[in-house]
Design a protein around this motif. Structure first.
Motif, PDB file in Angstrom:
ATOM      1  N   ARG A 206       0.824  -1.222   0.000  1.00 38.42           N
ATOM      2  CA  ARG A 206       0.000   0.000   0.000  1.00 38.42           C
ATOM      3  C   ARG A 206       0.849   1.259   0.000  1.00 38.42           C
ATOM      4  NH1 ARG A 206      -3.880  -2.495   4.149  1.00 38.42           N
ATOM      5  NH2 ARG A 206      -5.121  -3.880   2.822  1.00 38.42           N
ATOM      6  N   LYS A 207       2.080   1.160   0.475  1.00 40.63           N
ATOM      7  CA  LYS A 207       2.971   2.319   0.348  1.00 40.63           C
ATOM      8  C   LYS A 207       3.347   2.519  -1.110  1.00 40.63           C
ATOM      9  CE  LYS A 207       4.791   1.955   4.885  1.00 40.63           C
ATOM     10  NZ  LYS A 207       5.622   0.980   5.600  1.00 40.63           N
TER      11      LYS A 207
ATOM     12  N   MET B 237      -3.517   5.528  -2.825  1.00 43.24           N
ATOM     13  CA  MET B 237      -4.916   5.634  -3.238  1.00 43.24           C
ATOM     14  C   MET B 237      -5.520   6.973  -2.818  1.00 43.24           C
ATOM     15  SD  MET B 237      -8.017   2.976  -2.596  1.00 43.24           S
ATOM     16  CE  MET B 237      -8.663   2.546  -4.198  1.00 43.24           C
TER      17      MET B 237
ATOM     18  N   PHE C 279      -9.249   8.945  -2.639  1.00 45.52           N
ATOM     19  CA  PHE C 279     -10.645   8.508  -2.561  1.00 45.52           C
ATOM     20  C   PHE C 279     -11.598   9.524  -3.185  1.00 45.52           C
ATOM     21  CE2 PHE C 279      -8.191   6.362   0.602  1.00 45.52           C
ATOM     22  CZ  PHE C 279      -8.694   5.076   0.617  1.00 45.52           C
TER      23      PHE C 279
ATOM     24  N   ASN D  63     -10.617  12.971   2.214  1.00 44.84           N
ATOM     25  CA  ASN D  63     -10.684  12.476   3.590  1.00 44.84           C
ATOM     26  C   ASN D  63      -9.421  12.808   4.375  1.00 44.84           C
ATOM     27  OD1 ASN D  63      -9.108  10.748   2.113  1.00 44.84           O
ATOM     28  ND2 ASN D  63      -9.990   8.864   2.899  1.00 44.84           N
ATOM     29  N   PRO D  64      -9.129  14.113   4.518  1.00 41.45           N
ATOM     30  CA  PRO D  64      -7.967  14.469   5.333  1.00 41.45           C
ATOM     31  C   PRO D  64      -8.202  14.062   6.781  1.00 41.45           C
ATOM     32  CG  PRO D  64      -9.276  16.422   4.891  1.00 41.45           C
ATOM     33  CD  PRO D  64      -9.872  15.311   4.073  1.00 41.45           C
ATOM     34  N   PHE D  65      -7.112  13.779   7.499  1.00 41.36           N
ATOM     35  CA  PHE D  65      -7.235  13.519   8.925  1.00 41.36           C
ATOM     36  C   PHE D  65      -7.557  14.830   9.635  1.00 41.36           C
ATOM     37  CE2 PHE D  65      -3.990  10.423   7.444  1.00 41.36           C
ATOM     38  CZ  PHE D  65      -4.734   9.279   7.647  1.00 41.36           C
ATOM     39  N   PRO D  66      -8.269  14.780  10.746  1.00 45.50           N
ATOM     40  CA  PRO D  66      -8.530  16.018  11.494  1.00 45.50           C
ATOM     41  C   PRO D  66      -7.270  16.467  12.220  1.00 45.50           C
ATOM     42  CG  PRO D  66      -9.536  14.148  12.604  1.00 45.50           C
ATOM     43  CD  PRO D  66      -8.954  13.628  11.328  1.00 45.50           C
ATOM     44  N   LYS D  67      -6.240  16.733  11.434  1.00 50.39           N
ATOM     45  CA  LYS D  67      -4.955  17.188  11.962  1.00 50.39           C
ATOM     46  C   LYS D  67      -4.531  18.381  11.118  1.00 50.39           C
ATOM     47  CE  LYS D  67      -3.428  12.403  12.789  1.00 50.39           C
ATOM     48  NZ  LYS D  67      -2.642  12.172  13.986  1.00 50.39           N
TER      49      LYS D  67
ATOM     50  N   TYR E 123       1.921  12.037   7.560  1.00 48.78           N
ATOM     51  CA  TYR E 123       1.325  10.882   8.252  1.00 48.78           C
ATOM     52  C   TYR E 123       2.018   9.563   7.890  1.00 48.78           C
ATOM     53  CZ  TYR E 123      -2.215   7.664  10.035  1.00 48.78           C
ATOM     54  OH  TYR E 123      -2.858   6.658  10.719  1.00 48.78           O
TER      55      TYR E 123
ATOM     56  N   ILE F 141       4.357   6.992  10.229  1.00 46.66           N
ATOM     57  CA  ILE F 141       4.059   5.567  10.339  1.00 46.66           C
ATOM     58  C   ILE F 141       5.328   4.749  10.111  1.00 46.66           C
ATOM     59  CG2 ILE F 141       2.857   3.656   9.184  1.00 46.66           C
ATOM     60  CD1 ILE F 141       1.012   5.320  10.810  1.00 46.66           C
TER      61      ILE F 141
ATOM     62  N   LEU G 104      -9.005  20.568   7.930  1.00 44.53           N
ATOM     63  CA  LEU G 104     -10.448  20.585   7.671  1.00 44.53           C
ATOM     64  C   LEU G 104     -10.950  21.977   7.333  1.00 44.53           C
ATOM     65  CD1 LEU G 104     -11.530  18.187  10.530  1.00 44.53           C
ATOM     66  CD2 LEU G 104     -11.270  17.669   8.119  1.00 44.53           C
TER      67      LEU G 104
ATOM     68  N   ARG H 154      -0.437  13.853   0.341  1.00 39.57           N
ATOM     69  CA  ARG H 154      -0.221  12.893   1.418  1.00 39.57           C
ATOM     70  C   ARG H 154       0.108  11.513   0.850  1.00 39.57           C
ATOM     71  NH1 ARG H 154      -5.616  11.986   4.827  1.00 39.57           N
ATOM     72  NH2 ARG H 154      -6.273  10.856   2.978  1.00 39.57           N
ATOM     73  N   THR H 155      -0.584  11.170  -0.239  1.00 39.93           N
ATOM     74  CA  THR H 155      -0.325   9.887  -0.886  1.00 39.93           C
ATOM     75  C   THR H 155       1.063   9.862  -1.524  1.00 39.93           C
ATOM     76  OG1 THR H 155      -2.681   9.659  -1.326  1.00 39.93           O
ATOM     77  CG2 THR H 155      -1.211   8.312  -2.655  1.00 39.93           C
TER      78      THR H 155
ATOM     79  N   VAL I 293       4.682   9.235   0.542  1.00 45.25           N
ATOM     80  CA  VAL I 293       5.305   7.949   0.861  1.00 45.25           C
ATOM     81  C   VAL I 293       5.951   7.320  -0.369  1.00 45.25           C
ATOM     82  CG1 VAL I 293       3.876   7.474   2.885  1.00 45.25           C
ATOM     83  CG2 VAL I 293       3.124   6.694   0.648  1.00 45.25           C
TER      84      VAL I 293
END
Ligand SMILES: Nc1ncnc2c1ncn2[C@@H]1O[C@H](COP(=O)(O)OP(=O)(O)OP(=O)(O)O)[C@@H](O)[C@H]1O
Ligand SMILES: [Mg+2]
Lengths: 289, 253
Positions: free
Chosen positions: B86-87, B91, B93, B97-101, B109, B113, B148, B162-163, B166
């Protein structure tokens, strides 16, 4: 035409009646609360001086204070939080994110809902047997904190699960799609997103715990103790037990002390609830899904 | 100049329970291509896309037959590390769908990880990735504010950044512009056009014009079958199958 209109009118009338009825009901609660607050404040406010906060219990009402009980309550708050947070979070995460579809989890789930409805004095009896007698912890702060942890554990679990449920799946997907494992997704994406709801739940649960009297009386919280607890295994008293004790005395002075202590306890509870509400609003405005 | 395909799908069938949703699909995708997946709603585009980074694994009733090779490795064997896959296969979407950060934390992110802590390195990645998606000038003063608070189009570009952070070699996009306004859509389409220098892109779209504008190749799916797969120009101007012709001329779907 005509029946339709009259039915319509009828509904409007019903709506109006219900609105007034609901308003009056709401008002009853609010008014009673105000009468209660007023009478408590009128009777106890004068007693709330420096001496009252810094004195040990005494046989003379005017020399007595809440120091021991207040410190006991703070100890209980801290110890209970330390015990209940890891256990509650872990259980909630397991039930919500890992054990969703197995029978064991379903069984636990039903029992957690049941536990939330068990009268608190029953927890006291259970704790007396397990913590005080079998584990030999005595009538200590630790016994008290464990008892209250047991009591509020279902509340914390339910609140945490609700908070986890409210995190949309798209957040989990985003994390997985970046190569995160389930564990990493929980810690880095889901829990931070649910933090507001979780904190709110914990604070409300703790604020419920510090108001409990019955289970602590059962396990033997001290009705009269003049040493400040400095260690989790020390004897202790807490505010509600102190209030209960004073209320059972005949002298007028002790009743006054009890009302003053009630104001302090209410103050702490209100403060905690306000923090909870503040956190909830803050998180809600920040996190709009 | 015949290269090796970077993605090679061989005789794949997918079932959800008894529901057969992908039917014997085979297709090859070459490096730095943009492949559009089109077809009517429910024909299996998302399912197919999510096969490529194993996002269907989360669905209880999911079953699959056949092989999928990515960079010559079968990704559906027990030895595959799904997280590593997955790295490499990122993907984006449908709904941003950003993180609430913060904006910054969103971009790093995936790095966090991986255990990366070097602040200089992360600062560099944040700037270069936000540059790459054309967001840097808009957000460089708001890096530490909540993601957000950005507009939908900005959020989607942030999700792309963000994708990319990585360092995937393949980027999957499932209707990435369907929840955006026309201007944001145009920005993202331009972005896709630039990204194909560095990445192989597979994009699901309901918008024929979009497929024509951004892709080199187009795959038309219908009820779980791959009906036609060809260069985008050929497929849109001279489809070989009657069904494709009907679909792209809007006779159904
Ligand atoms: N989680 C699931 N469980 C069971 N069936 C599913 C699931 N997800 C999708 N399906 C079914 O699989 C088929 C293909 O769905 P898929 O989402 O891949 O279609 P799609 O082409 O992406 O459609 P759309 O254009 O509406 O996004 C549909 O019939 C759908 O009902
Ligand atoms: Mg889809």
């Amino acid at each position: 035409m005509i029946p339709v209109t009259s039915k319509f009118k009828n509904n409007r009338l019903k709506d109006k009646i219900f609105r007034w009825y609901g308003f009056l009901c709401t008002l009853t609660g609010v008014i009673l609360l105000f009468i209660f607050l007023y009478s408590i404040l009128a009777e106890g406010l004068d007693r709330l001086n420096f001496q009252f906060f810094t004195s040990l219990p005494s046989r003379k009402p005017s020399d007595a204070g809440i120091l021991v009980a207040l410190i006991g309550t703070l100890w209980i708050m801290i110890l209970t939080t330390i015990i209940v947070v890891p256990i509650g979070l872990a259980s909630a995460i397991y039930l919500e994110e890992y054990g969703k579809k197995n029978k064991f989890a379903a069984f636990i789930e039903i029992n957690i809902s049941n536990l939330a409805g068990v009268p608190s004095i029953i927890y006291g009896l259970l704790a007396l047997e397990i913590f005080v007698r079998i584990m030999g912890l005595g009538r200590s702060l630790l016994s008290g904190a464990l008892t209250l942890s047991l009591l509020i554990l279902p509340i914390v679990i339910v609140a945490t699960r609700e908070a986890l449920k409210s995190v949309p799946n798209s957040i989990r997907e985003a994390s997985y799609a970046l190569g995160a494992t389930k564990w990493e997704t929980m810690w880095n994406a889901v829990l931070p997103s649910a933090a507001g709801g979780i904190f709110t739940g914990i604070i409300l649960a703790i604020s419920r715990a510090i108001g409990e009297t019955a289970p602590l009386v059962v396990i033997g919280a001290m009705l009269y103790i003049t040493t400040i607890p400095t260690h989790p295994l020390d004897d202790f008293s807490v505010l509600p037990v102190q209030i209960y004790n004073w209320l059972s005395r005949p002298q007028k002075g002790f009743i006054e002390n009890a009302t003053a202590a009630i104001i302090v306890l209410l103050g702490i509870t209100f403060l905690m609830n306000s923090v909870a509400i503040y956190l909830r609003n803050k998180w809600q405005s920040k996190v709009k899904w | 100049m015949q290269q090796e395909p970077i993605i090679s799908v061989k005789n794949v069938d997918v079932f959800y329970g008894n529901h057969h949703v992908i039917k014997n699909v085979s297709l090859d995708i070459f490096p730095n291509e943009v492949v559009a997946l089109i077809g009517p709603s429910g024909c299996g585009k998302s399912t197919f896309l999510r096969l490529l980074n194993r996002m269907n694994d989360f669905i209880e009733s999911f079953r699959m037959n056949g092989q999928i090779y990515i960079e010559n490795k079968n990704i559906y064997t027990r030895h595959v590390q799904v997280e590593k896959l997955r790295k490499n296969v990122g993907m984006v979407f449908q709904k941003p769908n950003p993180f609430p950060k913060s904006v910054y934390e969103n971009v790093v992110y995936g790095l966090r990880i991986q255990g990366i802590k070097d602040k200089k390195y992360m600062d560099g990645i944040v700037e270069s990735m936000l540059q790459r998606v054309g967001l840097w000038n808009e957000v460089k003063d708001k890096l530490h504010q909540s993601a957000l608070a950005l507009s939908g189009g900005q959020q989607q570009r942030l999700c792309i950044a963000r994708t990319l952070a990585v360092e995937p070699s393949i980027v999957l996009m499932d209707e990435p512009t369907s929840s955006l306004d026309p201007i944001s859509t145009a920005t993202i389409e331009e972005l896709i056009f630039e990204l194909k220098q560095h990445y192989t892109i597979v994009i699901v779209t309901h918008n024929m014009q979009q497929a024509r504008r951004v892709s080199n190749k187009t795959a038309f799916f219908y009820m779980g079958e791959l009906i036609e797969y060809d260069d985008t120009i050929n497929l849109f101007t001279n489809p070989k199958v009657d069904l494709t012709h009907k679909y792209i001329t809007g006779k159904f779907g």
